[in-house]
Design a protein around this motif. Structure first.
Motif, PDB file in Angstrom:
ATOM      1  N   VAL A  82       9.583   4.513  16.548  1.00 11.82           N
ATOM      2  CA  VAL A  82      10.457   3.582  17.257  1.00 11.82           C
ATOM      3  C   VAL A  82      11.472   4.424  18.007  1.00 11.82           C
ATOM      4  CG1 VAL A  82      12.201   1.784  16.998  1.00 11.82           C
ATOM      5  CG2 VAL A  82      10.142   1.712  15.603  1.00 11.82           C
ATOM      6  N   GLN A  83      11.494   4.314  19.301  1.00  9.54           N
ATOM      7  CA  GLN A  83      12.367   5.091  20.188  1.00  9.54           C
ATOM      8  C   GLN A  83      12.247   6.595  19.910  1.00  9.54           C
ATOM      9  OE1 GLN A  83      16.106   3.257  19.388  1.00  9.54           O
ATOM     10  NE2 GLN A  83      15.826   1.713  20.981  1.00  9.54           N
ATOM     11  N   GLY A  84      11.004   7.030  19.735  1.00  8.32           N
ATOM     12  CA  GLY A  84      10.759   8.459  19.553  1.00  8.32           C
ATOM     13  C   GLY A  84      10.991   8.961  18.140  1.00  8.32           C
ATOM     14  N   GLN A  85      11.568   8.124  17.281  1.00  3.72           N
ATOM     15  CA  GLN A  85      11.830   8.558  15.901  1.00  3.72           C
ATOM     16  C   GLN A  85      10.746   7.997  14.977  1.00  3.72           C
ATOM     17  OE1 GLN A  85      14.353  10.623  14.797  1.00  3.72           O
ATOM     18  NE2 GLN A  85      14.656  10.924  16.987  1.00  3.72           N
ATOM     19  N   PRO A  86      10.279   8.805  14.009  1.00  4.90           N
ATOM     20  CA  PRO A  86       9.270   8.289  13.082  1.00  4.90           C
ATOM     21  C   PRO A  86       9.818   7.105  12.288  1.00  4.90           C
ATOM     22  CG  PRO A  86       9.888  10.541  12.512  1.00  4.90           C
ATOM     23  CD  PRO A  86      10.618  10.203  13.763  1.00  4.90           C
ATOM     24  N   ASP A  87       9.073   6.009  12.277  1.00  2.00           N
ATOM     25  CA  ASP A  87       9.543   4.796  11.607  1.00  2.00           C
ATOM     26  C   ASP A  87       8.759   4.539  10.329  1.00  2.00           C
ATOM     27  OD1 ASP A  87      11.001   2.249  11.537  1.00  2.00           O
ATOM     28  OD2 ASP A  87       8.987   1.414  11.778  1.00  2.00           O
ATOM     29  N   SER A  88       7.436   4.586  10.447  1.00  4.40           N
ATOM     30  CA  SER A  88       6.636   4.369   9.251  1.00  4.40           C
ATOM     31  C   SER A  88       5.273   5.025   9.420  1.00  4.40           C
ATOM     32  CB  SER A  88       6.490   2.880   8.969  1.00  4.40           C
ATOM     33  OG  SER A  88       5.872   2.261  10.062  1.00  4.40           O
ATOM     34  N   ILE A  89       4.606   5.218   8.285  1.00  2.00           N
ATOM     35  CA  ILE A  89       3.248   5.766   8.303  1.00  2.00           C
ATOM     36  C   ILE A  89       2.323   4.669   7.804  1.00  2.00           C
ATOM     37  CG2 ILE A  89       1.712   7.473   7.264  1.00  2.00           C
ATOM     38  CD1 ILE A  89       4.167   9.308   7.019  1.00  2.00           C
ATOM     39  N   GLU A  90       1.263   4.417   8.546  1.00  2.00           N
ATOM     40  CA  GLU A  90       0.303   3.404   8.113  1.00  2.00           C
ATOM     41  C   GLU A  90      -1.018   4.067   7.750  1.00  2.00           C
ATOM     42  OE1 GLU A  90       1.379  -0.860  10.177  1.00  2.00           O
ATOM     43  OE2 GLU A  90      -0.453   0.180  10.751  1.00  2.00           O
ATOM     44  N   ILE A  91      -1.480   3.804   6.559  1.00  2.00           N
ATOM     45  CA  ILE A  91      -2.753   4.359   6.106  1.00  2.00           C
ATOM     46  C   ILE A  91      -3.732   3.204   6.013  1.00  2.00           C
ATOM     47  CG2 ILE A  91      -3.920   5.557   4.227  1.00  2.00           C
ATOM     48  CD1 ILE A  91      -1.048   6.636   3.489  1.00  2.00           C
ATOM     49  N   TYR A 132       2.791   2.781   4.274  1.00  4.28           N
ATOM     50  CA  TYR A 132       2.120   1.532   3.904  1.00  4.28           C
ATOM     51  C   TYR A 132       0.610   1.732   3.848  1.00  4.28           C
ATOM     52  CZ  TYR A 132       6.557  -0.664   5.069  1.00  4.28           C
ATOM     53  OH  TYR A 132       7.879  -1.016   5.106  1.00  4.28           O
ATOM     54  N   PHE A 133      -0.017   1.016   2.928  1.00  2.00           N
ATOM     55  CA  PHE A 133      -1.471   0.882   2.920  1.00  2.00           C
ATOM     56  C   PHE A 133      -1.805  -0.392   3.704  1.00  2.00           C
ATOM     57  CE2 PHE A 133      -2.605   3.069  -1.398  1.00  2.00           C
ATOM     58  CZ  PHE A 133      -2.354   4.294  -0.814  1.00  2.00           C
ATOM     59  N   CYS A 134      -2.750  -0.297   4.625  1.00  2.00           N
ATOM     60  CA  CYS A 134      -3.173  -1.483   5.360  1.00  2.00           C
ATOM     61  C   CYS A 134      -4.600  -1.809   4.967  1.00  2.00           C
ATOM     62  CB  CYS A 134      -3.148  -1.231   6.864  1.00  2.00           C
ATOM     63  SG  CYS A 134      -1.505  -1.165   7.477  1.00  2.00           S
ATOM     64  N   TYR A 135      -4.819  -3.040   4.606  1.00  7.22           N
ATOM     65  CA  TYR A 135      -6.170  -3.411   4.183  1.00  7.22           C
ATOM     66  C   TYR A 135      -6.357  -4.911   4.349  1.00  7.22           C
ATOM     67  CZ  TYR A 135     -10.268  -4.064   1.247  1.00  7.22           C
ATOM     68  OH  TYR A 135     -11.504  -4.405   0.779  1.00  7.22           O
ATOM     69  N   ALA A 136      -7.553  -5.294   4.763  1.00  2.00           N
ATOM     70  CA  ALA A 136      -7.866  -6.723   4.875  1.00  2.00           C
ATOM     71  C   ALA A 136      -8.680  -7.115   3.645  1.00  2.00           C
ATOM     72  CB  ALA A 136      -8.668  -6.983   6.149  1.00  2.00           C
ATOM     73  N   PRO A 137      -8.061  -7.797   2.690  1.00  2.00           N
ATOM     74  CA  PRO A 137      -8.783  -8.101   1.444  1.00  2.00           C
ATOM     75  C   PRO A 137      -9.928  -9.078   1.706  1.00  2.00           C
ATOM     76  CG  PRO A 137      -6.416  -8.560   1.248  1.00  2.00           C
ATOM     77  CD  PRO A 137      -6.700  -8.339   2.685  1.00  2.00           C
ATOM     78  N   ARG A 138     -10.993  -8.886   0.957  1.00  2.00           N
ATOM     79  CA  ARG A 138     -12.122  -9.814   1.067  1.00  2.00           C
ATOM     80  C   ARG A 138     -12.072 -10.778  -0.114  1.00  2.00           C
ATOM     81  NH1 ARG A 138     -16.404  -5.154   0.758  1.00  2.00           N
ATOM     82  NH2 ARG A 138     -14.905  -4.599  -0.849  1.00  2.00           N
TER      83      ARG A 138
END
Ligand SMILES: [Zn+2]
Length: 479
Positions: A82-91, A132-138
């Motif tokens: 966000v505006q060049g600064q690291p905001d979050s990591i998404e796995i 964050y972990f990103c996942y679409a649960p089944r």
């Protein structure tokens, strides 16, 4: 594959120096999608598969080492700015194609039903960046449980936080206050509370209550005021091999203690050999009724604290009386509260001189202090009979002292004489400082409790710090 020197584009950069005499060049050919390594001496060429960027590979490698979930693969690691600064990591995580999904209720493989939209779970922060972990649960169609969400190994039900993160926060919450923990790891107080709650619930449901032979029962005051709700009843295990908090409950009534003993279970109550408590009547009655086979010991620490309170009452009353009559005599009692309450042998220096002067003065406070100090000899006896004789002698002296608070203590000791003498019958089995030590620890936890808005939060904090609960298993400890 042989490559002729004319095929090599010398504009490409050398990226690796393997051995001193060999320089490797990377060449990308139009026809081939793979990269080709060429030795400058043109004696040997080898083809390697196309690589992804090295950084992404490394994060995934580490994740596979510390948090590997069967049936799932780490797909991609993204840094969001966000505006060049690291905001979050998404796995992002995807299901493994070859392994079938499982029902979240029975964890047995089940046929698929449909797929829900993607969700995020907070993971342990990497380099101080929220991850964050990103996942679409089944969903699965379980034969037994119907259509349910599949088993997701990093999550515990509906909470948007991974189990690893909850364990991480809960462990830190033992070292720091909850508010500090929340601030240090960019989460909310509520987030820390829920994590500790999960940790404690897991521990309570997995703890073993075997070999509990001695328990201590005590009441603790917390919060402001003397309302019934401001007291807690606590049950400790005080065996030499294990000292821990077994149960906490609101109020200090008979019903509370009965509830506590019920929570421990009939087997534990039947197996008790020693019960240590203070002279609080509701406790005495419940213990006599429910754990009659156990030797009931009145705690030495509580008797000492009753004596100290009596001495303090005498001092305060006398101080008020003297101040009205004679200012100079009243000076003798000034700043004497703590020297009077300490054990006599521990008072040193100037306080000792003041104490000696006070004792020579024949003030009521001096007589009360003398009675308190004499009583400490009681604990040195080895024989129950001689201890009983000493107790009778002491009570006789106290009753003739014309000091009402001391007389009250003497009457109380006479009422509970058999239980007090049980101390000598249980000698060597119960260590005197245990209950006191655990009480002090509780006070440390409740004092750090400025963040605890509710009773429930404090109860969880007490179990968390003093319960010695088993911890959820995790392949990797993050702290
Ligand atoms: Zn099922």
């Amino acid at each position: 594959m042989e490559i002729q020197p004319r095929d090599v584009h010398f504009s490409t950069v050398p990226i690796c120096l393997r051995r001193k005499e060999e320089i490797f060049w990377i060449v990308k050919e139009e026809q081939l999608t793979s990269c080709v390594w060429i030795n400058l001496s043109f004696t040997r060429t080898e083809t390697i598969p196309k690589r992804k960027s090295a950084i992404q590979l490394q994060v995934k490698t580490i994740l596979n080492r510390v948090q590997r979930f069967v049936g799932f693969v780490y797909r991609e690691v993204r840094l969001l700015c966000v505006q060049g600064q690291p905001d979050s990591i998404e796995i992002s995580i995807e299901p493994h194609a070859g392994i079938s999904r499982r029902c979240s209720r029975c964890q047995r493989p089940a046929p698929g039903y449909d797929c829900l939209s993607a969700r995020r779970w907070l993971f342990v922060p990497l380099w101080g960046i929220s991850t964050y972990f990103c996942y679409a649960p089944r969903r699965v169609q379980c034969a037994e449980h119907g259509v349910v969400v599949e088993h997701i190994p990093w999550s515990d039900g509906k909470r948007p936080v991974t189990c690893a993160m909850m364990g991480f926060l809960a462990r830190w919450a033992r070292r720091l206050s909850w508010r500090e923990t929340a601030r240090a790891f960019h989460t909310s107080w509520e987030g820390v509370y829920r994590s500790v709650e999960w940790f404690v619930e897991w521990g309570l449901s997995h703890r073993q209550l075997r070999e509990v032979h001695s328990i201590g029962v005590d009441e603790i005051h917390w919060g402001r005021g003397l309302k019934a709700d401001n007291f807690l009843t606590v049950i400790y295990q005080i065996d030499a091999h294990c000292r821990r908090l077994l149960w906490v409950g609101k109020r200090r009534s008979q019903a509370t203690l009965r509830r506590g003993l019920r929570a421990l279970g009939p087997e534990v109550v039947k197996g008790l050999r020693f019960v240590c408590s203070d002279m609080w009547k509701p406790y005495l009655q419940v213990i006599a009724a429910q754990a009659g086979q156990a030797l009931h010991v009145l705690d030495r620490f509580h008797i000492a604290s009753h004596l100290n309170q009596a001495v303090d009452q005498v001092r305060r009353a006398e101080s008020t009386r003297l101040r009205a009559q004679n200012q100079q005599t009243a000076q003798r009692l000034k700043h004497m509260r703590w020297p009077l309450l300490r054990r006599g042998s521990r008072v040193r220096g100037r306080a000792r001189q003041k104490l000696a002067a006070l004792l020579a003065s024949k003030l009521a406070t001096a007589r009360a202090w003398d009675l308190k100090e004499t009583f400490s000899y009681f604990w040195h006896y080895k024989s129950v009979i001689w201890a009983g004789a000493f107790l009778d002698y002491w009570c006789f002296r106290a009753m003739r002292s014309r000091l009402e608070p001391m007389k009250r203590v003497a009457r109380m000791l006479r009422t509970h004489e058999p239980l007090i003498l049980n101390w000598f019958r249980a000698k060597g089995e119960i260590s005197s400082g245990v209950v006191e030590g655990l009480n002090n620890k509780i006070r440390v936890v409740t004092r750090r409790s400025y963040g605890f808005r509710t009773y429930n939060a404090m109860e969880i904090a007490l179990y968390h710090n003093l319960g010695r609960l088993p911890e959820p298993e995790s392949p990797h400890k993050f702290c």
